[in-house]
Design a protein around this motif. Structure first.
Motif, PDB file in Angstrom:
ATOM      1  N   PRO A  70       1.603  -1.371   0.027  1.00  0.00           N
ATOM      2  CA  PRO A  70       0.077  -0.138  -0.161  1.00  0.00           C
ATOM      3  C   PRO A  70       0.424   1.118   0.159  1.00  0.00           C
ATOM      4  CG  PRO A  70      -0.849  -1.434   1.630  1.00  0.00           C
ATOM      5  CD  PRO A  70       0.274  -2.360   1.286  1.00  0.00           C
ATOM      6  N   LEU A  71       1.596   1.597   0.645  1.00  0.00           N
ATOM      7  CA  LEU A  71       2.869   2.522   0.801  1.00  0.00           C
ATOM      8  C   LEU A  71       3.547   2.359  -0.654  1.00  0.00           C
ATOM      9  CD1 LEU A  71       3.631   3.996   3.337  1.00  0.00           C
ATOM     10  CD2 LEU A  71       6.107   2.960   2.817  1.00  0.00           C
ATOM     11  N   ILE A  72       4.243   1.897  -1.369  1.00  0.00           N
ATOM     12  CA  ILE A  72       4.517   1.973  -2.468  1.00  0.00           C
ATOM     13  C   ILE A  72       3.407   2.452  -3.532  1.00  0.00           C
ATOM     14  CG2 ILE A  72       5.383   0.998  -4.580  1.00  0.00           C
ATOM     15  CD1 ILE A  72       7.235  -1.253  -2.574  1.00  0.00           C
ATOM     16  N   SER A  73       2.069   1.995  -3.546  1.00  0.00           N
ATOM     17  CA  SER A  73       1.441   2.296  -3.968  1.00  0.00           C
ATOM     18  C   SER A  73       0.893   3.810  -4.582  1.00  0.00           C
ATOM     19  CB  SER A  73      -0.259   1.501  -4.197  1.00  0.00           C
ATOM     20  OG  SER A  73       0.055  -0.403  -3.946  1.00  0.00           O
ATOM     21  N   PHE A  74       0.923   4.258  -2.792  1.00  0.00           N
ATOM     22  CA  PHE A  74       0.107   5.258  -1.971  1.00  0.00           C
ATOM     23  C   PHE A  74       1.562   5.967  -3.514  1.00  0.00           C
ATOM     24  CE2 PHE A  74       0.495   9.198   0.615  1.00  0.00           C
ATOM     25  CZ  PHE A  74      -0.923   9.637   0.112  1.00  0.00           C
ATOM     26  N   ILE A  75       2.874   6.273  -2.534  1.00  0.00           N
ATOM     27  CA  ILE A  75       3.567   7.103  -3.627  1.00  0.00           C
ATOM     28  C   ILE A  75       3.431   6.936  -5.069  1.00  0.00           C
ATOM     29  CG2 ILE A  75       6.516   7.334  -3.545  1.00  0.00           C
ATOM     30  CD1 ILE A  75       6.527   5.925  -1.112  1.00  0.00           C
ATOM     31  N   GLY A  76       3.656   5.376  -5.411  1.00  0.00           N
ATOM     32  CA  GLY A  76       3.173   5.772  -6.875  1.00  0.00           C
ATOM     33  C   GLY A  76       2.046   6.295  -7.881  1.00  0.00           C
ATOM     34  N   TYR A  77       1.023   6.886  -6.671  1.00  0.00           N
ATOM     35  CA  TYR A  77       0.127   7.804  -7.066  1.00  0.00           C
ATOM     36  C   TYR A  77      -0.241   8.422  -7.073  1.00  0.00           C
ATOM     37  CZ  TYR A  77      -4.440   9.348  -7.347  1.00  0.00           C
ATOM     38  OH  TYR A  77      -5.799   8.915  -7.199  1.00  0.00           O
ATOM     39  N   LEU A  78       0.555   9.545  -6.230  1.00  0.00           N
ATOM     40  CA  LEU A  78       1.177  11.074  -6.375  1.00  0.00           C
ATOM     41  C   LEU A  78       2.195  10.777  -7.351  1.00  0.00           C
ATOM     42  CD1 LEU A  78       2.328  10.953  -2.385  1.00  0.00           C
ATOM     43  CD2 LEU A  78       0.254  11.809  -3.548  1.00  0.00           C
ATOM     44  N   LEU A  79       3.089   9.981  -7.827  1.00  0.00           N
ATOM     45  CA  LEU A  79       3.925  10.349  -9.365  1.00  0.00           C
ATOM     46  C   LEU A  79       3.465  10.260 -10.185  1.00  0.00           C
ATOM     47  CD1 LEU A  79       7.368   8.594  -7.411  1.00  0.00           C
ATOM     48  CD2 LEU A  79       7.273  10.873  -8.054  1.00  0.00           C
ATOM     49  N   LEU A  80       2.456   9.096 -10.121  1.00  0.00           N
ATOM     50  CA  LEU A  80       2.307   8.508 -11.536  1.00  0.00           C
ATOM     51  C   LEU A  80       0.775   9.108 -12.268  1.00  0.00           C
ATOM     52  CD1 LEU A  80       4.083   5.310 -12.297  1.00  0.00           C
ATOM     53  CD2 LEU A  80       4.676   6.689 -13.193  1.00  0.00           C
ATOM     54  N   ASN A  81       0.115   9.366 -10.708  1.00  0.00           N
ATOM     55  CA  ASN A  81      -1.764   9.674 -10.925  1.00  0.00           C
ATOM     56  C   ASN A  81      -2.373   8.300 -11.614  1.00  0.00           C
ATOM     57  OD1 ASN A  81      -4.307  11.026 -11.060  1.00  0.00           O
ATOM     58  ND2 ASN A  81      -3.009  12.562 -11.885  1.00  0.00           N
ATOM     59  N   TYR A  82      -2.872   8.386 -13.148  1.00  0.00           N
ATOM     60  CA  TYR A  82      -3.614   7.482 -13.502  1.00  0.00           C
ATOM     61  C   TYR A  82      -2.848   5.782 -13.872  1.00  0.00           C
ATOM     62  CZ  TYR A  82      -7.401  10.192 -13.344  1.00  0.00           C
ATOM     63  OH  TYR A  82      -8.560  10.882 -12.820  1.00  0.00           O
ATOM     64  N   TRP A  83      -2.090   6.463 -14.437  1.00  0.00           N
ATOM     65  CA  TRP A  83      -0.621   5.068 -14.722  1.00  0.00           C
ATOM     66  C   TRP A  83       0.152   4.182 -13.465  1.00  0.00           C
ATOM     67  CZ3 TRP A  83      -1.348   3.334 -19.084  1.00  0.00           C
ATOM     68  CH2 TRP A  83      -1.594   5.062 -20.132  1.00  0.00           C
ATOM     69  N   VAL A  84      -1.183   4.633 -12.003  1.00  0.00           N
ATOM     70  CA  VAL A  84      -0.779   3.902 -10.759  1.00  0.00           C
ATOM     71  C   VAL A  84      -0.155   2.802 -10.856  1.00  0.00           C
ATOM     72  CG1 VAL A  84      -2.717   3.484 -10.148  1.00  0.00           C
ATOM     73  CG2 VAL A  84      -0.803   3.792  -8.749  1.00  0.00           C
ATOM     74  N   PHE A  85      -1.092   1.915 -12.184  1.00  0.00           N
ATOM     75  CA  PHE A  85      -1.510   0.226 -12.264  1.00  0.00           C
ATOM     76  C   PHE A  85       0.264  -0.355 -12.582  1.00  0.00           C
ATOM     77  CE2 PHE A  85      -1.166  -0.867 -16.015  1.00  0.00           C
ATOM     78  CZ  PHE A  85      -1.329   0.627 -17.043  1.00  0.00           C
TER      79      PHE A  85
END
Lengths: 409, 251
Positions: free
Chosen positions: A6-21
């Motif tokens: 979850p932590l990595i995903s959250f950071i990823g979301y901030l960085l990549l937005n819609y490409w978080v997958f």
């Protein structure tokens, strides 16, 4: 490791937005590489993409349903709450059910990974990856290209769920088909093995029959020489008989008769074929099966695979030896309720590092040959009652497979 | 030295006894008694009376019973674990490895081989018996047995046990062999005081440690074999090694 996702995903979301997958997929890929080192890349890819995609699709479909019932305004208000609770839980339940359906197939694919064509999994993977890109790319398209709700979005989710369901069905059918193919092939091999065994036995029998035929004549000639009462003549005749007839019966090939004590037919076939093969390569085989061997507590297909690999290796290694031989001993320890199969062979002088020979890519024969012993290792993992002892001493390589009767618990 | 000969064919029996007596005379080996018989019961009764450096020559098929010799041999083994058992039989009955495993048979001699070959084999057997006595100290063997597996290896051969990717599957690494079996490291550690768990995935045989590298945290056994040691186990391992060495020096 699970907590870090979850932590990595959250950071990823901030960085990549819609490409978080991309984040969970790469996360699964890396984890898969570390934990399942033996699996093929395709398999790991499949796990990663499947987990991410099916989770997302179900969560999204739940979101869509809720949206439909409570209307857009309320939904936007509670979006984070819903995204955190109901949707993930629903998605997890759906995935657990699906997992139950595909687990046998996946287990099969893992177990017999070298027996099927990687192409069909590659196809599935590409399909899933495409779906994944469409699904997530959709948000991006909506936001930056159309700037409005995508008209086909509603149908997409239904299509994706359909894709997943079809995929599961396809996977099941395909593995069942592969399994059938594999069993058929094994049966064919078995039949071929047993046929050659029967041929060998028949050849032995006809040899014996011709001996029996000669036997009468031999007795007559011996009788004739005895009648002369001349010891030297008798000795002469006797020596001649031993020379011409006696040797035949001591021929190594009668060792095959010892397989009689081996009652498990597929294994009998494997042994006879390999022994005959060794003879054809001029490798003497010493065979000892003094006890009746039957009802070994191991699945026949696994048993066949282990014994063929061990025998193949032994024959191959003995071929290179200065003084080639293969020894096969099957015995039963009644007291310990254990069956022991010893296969030993001479090998060339090169020292062998017995710790490394079980590694996947290691082989004394160069690249891509080391699958045998690694396969045995994989099979042994499924049994608590099998132990394998490997020895190398003074140019003799020895494998001892110990099969213990399972104590019912 | 007591010699026992079990053979139901009188011709062979006489011939073998003759050869044996010849050898004894030639080599000046004293024999307390030579028991020659065709009846297993007689032989067993005699064995009961004397177990003192015995050597047994047995035929396998006795009076039509196919495996009688093996049966007799295992009965002898219960009375005399150290005697030398030799099978004298026809070539088709040869199974030296099986019988070595089951009753520690020392040799197989083919009845139909030339007399010189038979004689040479017999001499070897006697020499083994006599030398065995001289160096009675047998090598210590490590027996392992649980409900899943059992095996035995010479103790001095054992280097270390390690865990595998599969829980409860262990691998024993010896100087020249490898055993994969089912057990736990804790179970192993408790079997012998010379075993010590130096790391969460390794139990070592303290007797075979050549060197412990403190800075690297590695235990070396020889050039080819090494395993990891966790830092807090280094000191107890060294202490245990010293304690064991002292015990052995006292011995």
């Amino acid at each position: 490791m699970a907590i870090s996702l979850p932590l990595i995903s959250f950071i990823g979301y901030l960085l990549l937005n819609y490409w978080v997958f991309v984040v969970p997929i790469s996360y699964f890929l890396i984890i898969g590489k570390i934990i399942k080192r033996d699996s093929s890349n395709n398999m790991i890819w499949f796990y990663s993409i499947y987990s991410t995609f099916s989770y997302a699709v179900f969560a999204y479909s739940m979101n869509a349903t809720i949206l439909f019932f409570i209307g857009e305004d309320t939904f936007t208000q509670y979006m984070y709450l819903i995204n955190m609770t109901i949707s993930p839980i629903f998605s997890m339940i759906c995935n657990l059910i699906l997992l139950r359906l595909i687990r046998p197939s996946v287990y099969f694919l893992e177990k017999y990974k070298e027996n099927w064509n990687q192409f069909f999994l590659l196809f599935i993977n590409i399909l899933l990856t495409l779906c994944c890109i469409i699904q997530f790319g959709n948000y991006w398209i909506e936001r930056y290209l159309i700037k409005d709700e995508n008209p086909i979005r509603k149908y997409l989710i239904a299509i994706f769920i359909l894709v997943i369901v079809l995929l599961v069905i396809y996977l099941n059918i395909k593995t069942r088909q592969l399994d059938k193919q594999r069993i058929q092939q094994l049966k064919d091999n078995q039949l071929a093995d047993l046929t050659s065994y029967v041929q060998q036995i028949e050849a032995m029998y006809s040899e014996l029959r011709s001996f029996r035929h000669d036997y009468h004549n031999v007795m007559i000639s011996l009788n004739q020489s005895i009648k002369t009462k001349d010891l030297s003549v008798i000795e002469d005749t006797y020596a001649r008989i031993l020379e011409t007839e006696g040797i035949v019966l001591e021929d190594d090939h009668y060792a095959l008769g010892k397989l009689n004590n081996l009652k498990t037919l597929p294994i009998k076939g494997i042994f006879s074929t390999h022994i005959i093969q060794a003879w054809q390569k001029n490798i003497p085989v010493h065979l000892e099966i003094e006890d009746i061997i039957q009802d070994e507590p191991i699945e026949v297909l696994d048993y066949v695979r282990i014994t063929s690999i061990l025998l193949d290796n032994a024959i191959e290694a003995a071929e290179d030896a200065e003084n080639p031989f293969v020894t096969i001993v099957f015995l039963k320890n009644k007291k310990e309720k254990e069956i022991q199969l010893t296969i030993e062979n001479s090998c060339s002088d090169e020292p062998i590092d017995i710790v490394r020979i079980f590694d996947k890519d290691f082989s004394t024969k160069g690249k891509n040959r080391g699958l045998g012993l690694a396969t045995i290792q994989t099979i042994l993992q499924n049994y608590t009652n099998l132990s394998l002892q490997t020895e190398y001493q003074d140019g003799v390589f020895r494998q001892i497979l110990m099969i213990k009767e399972e104590i019912p618990r | 030295m007591n010699i026992f000969l079990l053979e139901d064919d009188i011709m062979h029996q006489q011939r073998l006894e003759l050869v044996i007596r010849e050898i004894l005379l030639e080599k000046r080996w004293p024999a307390k008694s030579i028991v020659t018989t065709a009846r297993p019961e007689t032989l067993l009764k005699k064995v009961q009376e004397t177990v003192d450096q015995n050597i047994y020559f047995l035929d396998i098929e006795i009076n039509g019973e196919k495996k009688k010799g093996l049966e007799i041999a295992s009965q002898i083994r219960t009375m005399d674990p150290y005697g030398v058992i030799v099978f004298i039989t026809t070539h088709s009955e040869f199974a030296p490895i099986t019988y070595a495993y089951k009753v520690s048979a020392f040799d197989f001699i083919a009845k139909d081989s030339p007399i010189d070959t038979i004689k040479q084999h017999l001499v070897d057997c006697f020499e083994n018996l006599l030398n065995n006595r001289a160096s009675e100290k047998k090598e210590e063997t490590f027996f392992f047995s649980n409900q899943h597996s059992n095996f035995q290896v010479p103790f001095s051969d054992i280097l270390y046990f390690e865990t595998t990717e599969i829980s409860h599957k262990l691998r024993l690494i010896c100087k020249s062999r490898l055993v994969n079996f089912y057990a736990t490291l804790g179970e192993i550690e408790s079997l012998d005081e010379r075993f010590f768990k130096v790391h969460r995935s390794f139990v070592v045989n303290l007797e075979n440690i050549a060197q412990i590298d403190r800075s690297e945290g590695v235990v070396y056994f020889d050039q080819n074999h090494s395993c990891l040691i966790s830092r807090r186990k280094i000191r107890p391992a060294l202490e245990k090694m010293n304690a064991i060495n002292q015990i052995f020096q006292k011995k």
